[in-house]
Design an enzyme around this catalytic site. Sequence first.
Site, short mmCIF file in Angstrom:
data_model
loop_
_atom_site.label_atom_id
_atom_site.label_comp_id
_atom_site.label_asym_id
_atom_site.label_seq_id
_atom_site.Cartn_x
_atom_site.Cartn_y
_atom_site.Cartn_z
N SER A 85 -13.73 -6.37 -10.55
CA SER A 85 -12.94 -6.34 -9.21
C SER A 85 -11.85 -7.31 -9.22
O SER A 85 -11.33 -7.44 -8.26
CB SER A 85 -13.53 -6.05 -8.39
OG SER A 85 -14.59 -6.70 -7.35
N ASN A 137 -23.72 -7.53 -1.12
CA ASN A 137 -23.52 -6.56 -0.54
C ASN A 137 -23.59 -7.20 0.92
O ASN A 137 -22.31 -6.46 1.39
CB ASN A 137 -24.38 -5.76 -0.30
CG ASN A 137 -25.27 -5.15 -1.91
OD1 ASN A 137 -24.47 -5.04 -2.39
ND2 ASN A 137 -26.12 -4.41 -2.14
N THR A 155 15.33 20.71 20.59
CA THR A 155 14.38 20.94 19.74
C THR A 155 14.85 21.96 18.84
O THR A 155 15.53 22.42 18.37
CB THR A 155 13.29 21.83 21.36
OG1 THR A 155 14.60 23.07 21.32
CG2 THR A 155 12.98 21.07 22.42
N HIS A 156 13.84 21.99 17.81
CA HIS A 156 14.07 22.19 16.59
C HIS A 156 15.51 21.94 15.96
O HIS A 156 15.68 23.00 14.92
CB HIS A 156 14.48 24.78 16.59
CG HIS A 156 13.17 24.93 17.68
ND1 HIS A 156 12.13 25.95 17.56
CD2 HIS A 156 13.37 25.38 19.05
CE1 HIS A 156 11.13 26.40 18.37
NE2 HIS A 156 12.42 26.00 19.18
N SER A 191 27.05 3.53 -2.95
CA SER A 191 26.00 4.44 -3.99
C SER A 191 27.03 3.84 -5.53
O SER A 191 28.11 3.16 -5.37
CB SER A 191 27.12 5.39 -4.32
OG SER A 191 27.33 6.36 -5.65
N LYS A 239 30.02 6.08 -0.29
CA LYS A 239 28.80 5.92 0.13
C LYS A 239 28.20 4.52 0.73
O LYS A 239 28.68 3.81 0.31
CB LYS A 239 27.94 7.15 -1.13
CG LYS A 239 28.22 8.24 -1.01
CD LYS A 239 27.12 9.21 -1.23
CE LYS A 239 26.29 9.23 -0.61
NZ LYS A 239 25.48 10.22 -0.98
N GLU A 271 15.29 5.43 3.97
CA GLU A 271 14.54 6.60 3.45
C GLU A 271 13.01 5.91 2.47
O GLU A 271 11.72 6.56 2.76
CB GLU A 271 15.33 7.07 1.69
CG GLU A 271 16.17 7.63 2.50
CD GLU A 271 17.83 7.53 1.55
OE1 GLU A 271 18.06 8.75 1.05
OE2 GLU A 271 17.79 6.76 0.60
N TYR A 313 -25.85 0.34 -0.04
CA TYR A 313 -24.54 0.50 -1.38
C TYR A 313 -24.55 0.81 -1.87
O TYR A 313 -25.70 0.83 -3.02
CB TYR A 313 -24.52 -1.21 -0.95
CG TYR A 313 -23.50 -2.07 -2.66
CD1 TYR A 313 -21.98 -2.12 -1.63
CD2 TYR A 313 -23.54 -1.95 -3.74
CE1 TYR A 313 -21.06 -2.38 -2.23
CE2 TYR A 313 -22.57 -2.34 -4.89
CZ TYR A 313 -21.03 -2.20 -3.58
OH TYR A 313 -20.33 -3.17 -4.69
N GLN A 348 -16.84 0.32 -4.06
CA GLN A 348 -15.86 -1.84 -4.14
C GLN A 348 -14.36 -0.43 -4.72
O GLN A 348 -13.05 -1.56 -4.77
CB GLN A 348 -16.29 -2.63 -6.20
CG GLN A 348 -14.97 -2.53 -7.03
CD GLN A 348 -16.27 -3.94 -7.49
OE1 GLN A 348 -17.26 -4.40 -8.04
NE2 GLN A 348 -15.26 -2.60 -9.22
N LYS A 350 -10.87 -1.62 -1.55
CA LYS A 350 -10.05 -2.79 -1.21
C LYS A 350 -8.51 -1.94 -1.39
O LYS A 350 -7.71 -2.75 -0.95
CB LYS A 350 -10.30 -3.91 -1.82
CG LYS A 350 -11.59 -4.08 -1.35
CD LYS A 350 -12.60 -5.54 -1.97
CE LYS A 350 -14.31 -5.18 -2.06
NZ LYS A 350 -14.93 -4.28 -2.54
N1 ARG Z 1 -17.47 -6.45 -5.81
C1 ARG Z 1 -18.81 -5.98 -5.19
C2 ARG Z 1 -17.45 -4.78 -4.08
O1 ARG Z 1 -16.40 -4.89 -3.70
C3 ARG Z 1 -19.26 -6.92 -4.77
C4 ARG Z 1 -20.11 -6.35 -4.11
C5 ARG Z 1 -21.53 -6.06 -5.70
N2 ARG Z 1 -23.10 -6.00 -5.07
C6 ARG Z 1 -23.19 -5.24 -5.93
N3 ARG Z 1 -24.99 -4.84 -6.01
N4 ARG Z 1 -23.12 -5.12 -7.10
O2 ARG Z 1 -18.25 -3.82 -4.14
#
Ligand code: ARG
Length: 467
Positions: A33, A120, A165-166, A287, A293, A300, A327, A332, A335
């Site tokens: 990651s 974790n 409205t509408h 444009s 334009k 947009e 966990y 992961q 993020k």
């Molecule tokens: N890179 C992991 C995540 O974002 C960190 C936690 C990893 N923990 C584990 N028990 N493998 O979730």
Amino acid sequence: MAEDIKDTKSSNQMWGGRFASGPSAIMEEINASIGFDKKLYAQDIRGSKAHATMLAHQGIISVEDKDKILHGLDTILSEIESGNFTFSRKLEDIHMNVEARLAELIGPAAGRLHTARSRNDQVALDFRLWVKEELQKTEAALSGLIAAFLDRAEEHADTVMPGFTHLQTAQPVTFGHHCMAYVEMFGRDRQRVRHAIEHLDESPIGAAALAGTGYDIDRHMTAKALGFREPTRNSIDTVSDRDFALEFLSIASICAVHLSRLAEEIVIWSTPQFGFIRLSDAFSTGSSIMPQKKNPDAAELVRAKTGRINGSLIALLTVMKGLPLAYSKDMQEDKEQVFDAAESLELAIAAMTGMVTDMTIRTDKMKAAAGSGYSTATDLADWLVREAGLPFRDAHHVTGNAVAMAEKKGCDLAELSLEELQSINAAITADVFNVLTVEASVASRKSFGGTAPSEVRKQIAWWRARN
Ligand code: ARG
């Protein structure tokens, strides 16, 4: 195709063609990651410093080791910030990249940092800290957008425009009132942000892998050092939960929908057919083929960002929905969704603040449109109720006849003569013309929260005191 196929001796014959070194390379690619979680470096280092300080305070590690750890972590922070840090995918994630470098810098003392901690609770901490800061930035950005709207509302508290409205002309309103509708929406978004900050303001560190730890740690101390209100109360929940990320994405999605509706109005208002506003050159493009334009690209794109942001919410909800406690590595995947949505939302709010501040309001066009489409028909009906004592349903019917007559003549209601109006209902007097103009119409709507300029000014003052 053939020339693309590498020597697959060391990789899987069936599916490993694109990988240089066999299944372990595929594992590394799906597992790592660091490509995105390096964004959490500052939070990771902050968290580790607070943890090490607490460990020394509790006598779990020595003060000398703690000092070495803090010094090493500071060095790593400056290495990363100056671009002199080499991130390694083999080390999977930001946590292990930092810790491995710490070992290079300070030797065996580095190995003591991970006492009474797991990745974790570490990732739960880093990510919470990141989301908290992002929520604080969002709060400030929304305040900026609200301020921009308050200025435009004040400037145009008396500017009449058609209310719809509408998307059909309904009743005249003021542009200030319309602006204040968005202030209400973004004000609620900001309240949601504030609540979310309160909800996530608990420190995860010390939950360890899932069960807590046998070391005599002080979680209140780390919570305080990291600016959290208190530590989380359940170690299993702490490492399992990502609802703070989901809450951020939900808020972002609702806010994006508000921004998107505004963007849509800007697109409509800036067409030559409406012509209510002119966007500044800074927020429009030309444009390449049609010289006349001026396109509302920024609006947009704000509208389109909503798709990404809503998509991120659905993606993370789907990732989380079937996970047993505690966990799982699935988490992961939280993020990138949050990072992408945060970037999109920040940009969308900034672009919208710029557009609202810079756009030219074409009061002449708004006023002309406000008077067309029999927008004061309700005012005529209300006059008949108030001044001639008709029941509203009858007044509605009489007004309908007046609209039909005006339509047939191709004129506005105010352009019908008194005689013509009296031919529909004898009780009508010349006084009626006082309510048939758009200005009179908006001025009369003084009910709390109504469109009358006097009311709009009260609402602006209320918001100014709270922004
Ligand atoms: N890179 C992991 C995540 O974002 C960190 C936690 C990893 N923990 C584990 N028990 N493998 O979730």
